[in-house]
Design a protein around this motif. Structure first.
Motif, PDB file in Angstrom:
ATOM      1  N   PRO A  84       0.826  -1.216   0.000  1.00  0.00           N
ATOM      2  CA  PRO A  84       0.000   0.000   0.000  1.00  0.00           C
ATOM      3  C   PRO A  84       0.857   1.262   0.000  1.00  0.00           C
ATOM      4  CG  PRO A  84      -0.809  -1.584   1.607  1.00  0.00           C
ATOM      5  CD  PRO A  84       0.510  -2.101   1.130  1.00  0.00           C
ATOM      6  N   GLY A  85       0.442   2.214  -0.784  1.00  0.00           N
ATOM      7  CA  GLY A  85       1.151   3.486  -0.840  1.00  0.00           C
ATOM      8  C   GLY A  85       2.286   3.537  -1.834  1.00  0.00           C
ATOM      9  N   SER A  86       2.661   2.374  -2.419  1.00  0.00           N
ATOM     10  CA  SER A  86       3.724   2.377  -3.421  1.00  0.00           C
ATOM     11  C   SER A  86       3.205   2.971  -4.724  1.00  0.00           C
ATOM     12  CB  SER A  86       4.219   0.955  -3.664  1.00  0.00           C
ATOM     13  OG  SER A  86       3.209   0.185  -4.320  1.00  0.00           O
ATOM     14  N   PRO A  87       4.092   3.411  -5.624  1.00  0.00           N
ATOM     15  CA  PRO A  87       3.633   3.953  -6.904  1.00  0.00           C
ATOM     16  C   PRO A  87       2.757   2.982  -7.696  1.00  0.00           C
ATOM     17  CG  PRO A  87       5.938   4.513  -6.551  1.00  0.00           C
ATOM     18  CD  PRO A  87       5.559   3.571  -5.452  1.00  0.00           C
ATOM     19  N   VAL A  88       3.114   1.686  -7.658  1.00  0.00           N
ATOM     20  CA  VAL A  88       2.305   0.699  -8.388  1.00  0.00           C
ATOM     21  C   VAL A  88       0.921   0.579  -7.751  1.00  0.00           C
ATOM     22  CG1 VAL A  88       2.125  -1.719  -9.075  1.00  0.00           C
ATOM     23  CG2 VAL A  88       4.335  -0.561  -9.177  1.00  0.00           C
ATOM     24  N   TRP A  89       0.877   0.599  -6.414  1.00  0.00           N
ATOM     25  CA  TRP A  89      -0.421   0.508  -5.726  1.00  0.00           C
ATOM     26  C   TRP A  89      -1.317   1.665  -6.144  1.00  0.00           C
ATOM     27  CZ3 TRP A  89      -3.523   3.353  -2.554  1.00  0.00           C
ATOM     28  CH2 TRP A  89      -4.516   2.674  -1.860  1.00  0.00           C
ATOM     29  N   TRP A  90      -0.774   2.883  -6.163  1.00  0.00           N
ATOM     30  CA  TRP A  90      -1.570   4.037  -6.564  1.00  0.00           C
ATOM     31  C   TRP A  90      -2.012   3.930  -8.023  1.00  0.00           C
ATOM     32  CZ3 TRP A  90      -3.973   6.972  -3.361  1.00  0.00           C
ATOM     33  CH2 TRP A  90      -3.468   7.209  -2.094  1.00  0.00           C
ATOM     34  N   ALA A  91      -1.151   3.369  -8.875  1.00  0.00           N
ATOM     35  CA  ALA A  91      -1.494   3.241 -10.295  1.00  0.00           C
ATOM     36  C   ALA A  91      -2.666   2.282 -10.491  1.00  0.00           C
ATOM     37  CB  ALA A  91      -0.278   2.772 -11.091  1.00  0.00           C
ATOM     38  N   VAL A  92      -2.608   1.101  -9.860  1.00  0.00           N
ATOM     39  CA  VAL A  92      -3.679   0.128 -10.061  1.00  0.00           C
ATOM     40  C   VAL A  92      -4.949   0.567  -9.331  1.00  0.00           C
ATOM     41  CG1 VAL A  92      -2.084  -1.778 -10.465  1.00  0.00           C
ATOM     42  CG2 VAL A  92      -2.911  -1.357  -8.150  1.00  0.00           C
TER      43      VAL A  92
END
Length: 242
Positions: A167-175
């Motif tokens: 949670p909170g990683s760039p990939v998490w925000w993207a998906v």
């Protein structure tokens, strides 16, 4: 990345505003030139792991086969008949063209949530790649029950599943942003285009597989390494009809 032979932005927009079936019919001729196709690296990892853990199989079923990327892998793992099933006639046409010279491969147009009874008790291995985002959580029981019915006793349903995104990683925000945009799109536009990245968690999938009658284990796909906490980045789910 998209190649120069892939779809234009306009073509992707038209696809995204269509139904899932119609969208893939439109995309089919250029699908293999998009990043949506399952990478060969993943196919090779699954094939190698299945061969190591299970050996060879009799017949194989590629669920939501698309243009047949996984069908070629099944052809190498299975001694007998290999069948690809997909809802999109356009994708099946491309898969049929790729495997036109192989008389052990056939394709069936069907909804994976309601597989034809003619496929029942016919396969020793079923696989699926990159399609589960098209099924809402409430649709998983029908999907898994159909695959269970298509397998012979002791048959295996195998598919890769990624580790949870931090949670909170760039990939998490993207998906998360993509899923939110799709929910808004489906709330205001018909027909819906079901495609979500965060609706297939291992815990819920494992529970639904067991309810459908499978025993479930997972095997690390070591080809993709491990996270900082030691967990594998990808696992291969092996659901066995018992």
């Amino acid at each position: 990345m998209f190649s120069s032979h892939g779809p234009s932005v306009r073509e992707l927009a038209v696809q995204g505003l269509s139904s899932v079936e119609r969208g893939y019919d439109l995309l089919a001729p250029k699908f293999d030139h998009t990043p949506f196709r399952t990478p060969d690296r993943m196919l090779d990892a699954v094939e190698e792991t299945l061969a190591q853990w299970e050996g060879t199989f009799g017949s194989g079923l590629d669920v939501c086969c698309g243009t047949g990327a996984g069908t070629g892998m099944l052809r190498r793992l299975c001694r007998d008949r290999v069948t690809g099933v997909d809802l999109s006639a356009g994708m099946l046409a491309e898969a049929g063209r790729v495997h036109a010279d192989d008389d052990r491969v056939d394709f069936v147009r069907a909804d994976a949530r309601a597989l034809p009874s003619a496929l029942a008790d016919s396969y020793d291995l079923a696989v699926s790649f990159g399609a589960f985002g098209h099924f809402l959580p409430a649709e998983r029981p029908a999907l898994f029950s159909g695959v269970h019915a298509a397998l012979r006793e002791g048959g295996v349903f195998a598919f890769p599943i990624g580790a949870p995104i931090p949670p909170g990683s760039p990939v998490w925000w993207a998906v998360a942003g993509f899923d939110a945009a799709m929910r808004v799109r489906n709330a205001v536009w018909r027909p819906p285009f079901v495609m979500y990245y965060r609706t297939f968690p291992l815990s819920g999938v494992r529970a639904d597989l067991r309810t459908a009658g499978f025993t479930v284990e997972t095997v690390p796909l070591e080809h993709f390494g491990r996270r900082a906490d030691g967990a594998p980045r990808w696992r291969l789910v092996l659901a066995r009809r018992s």
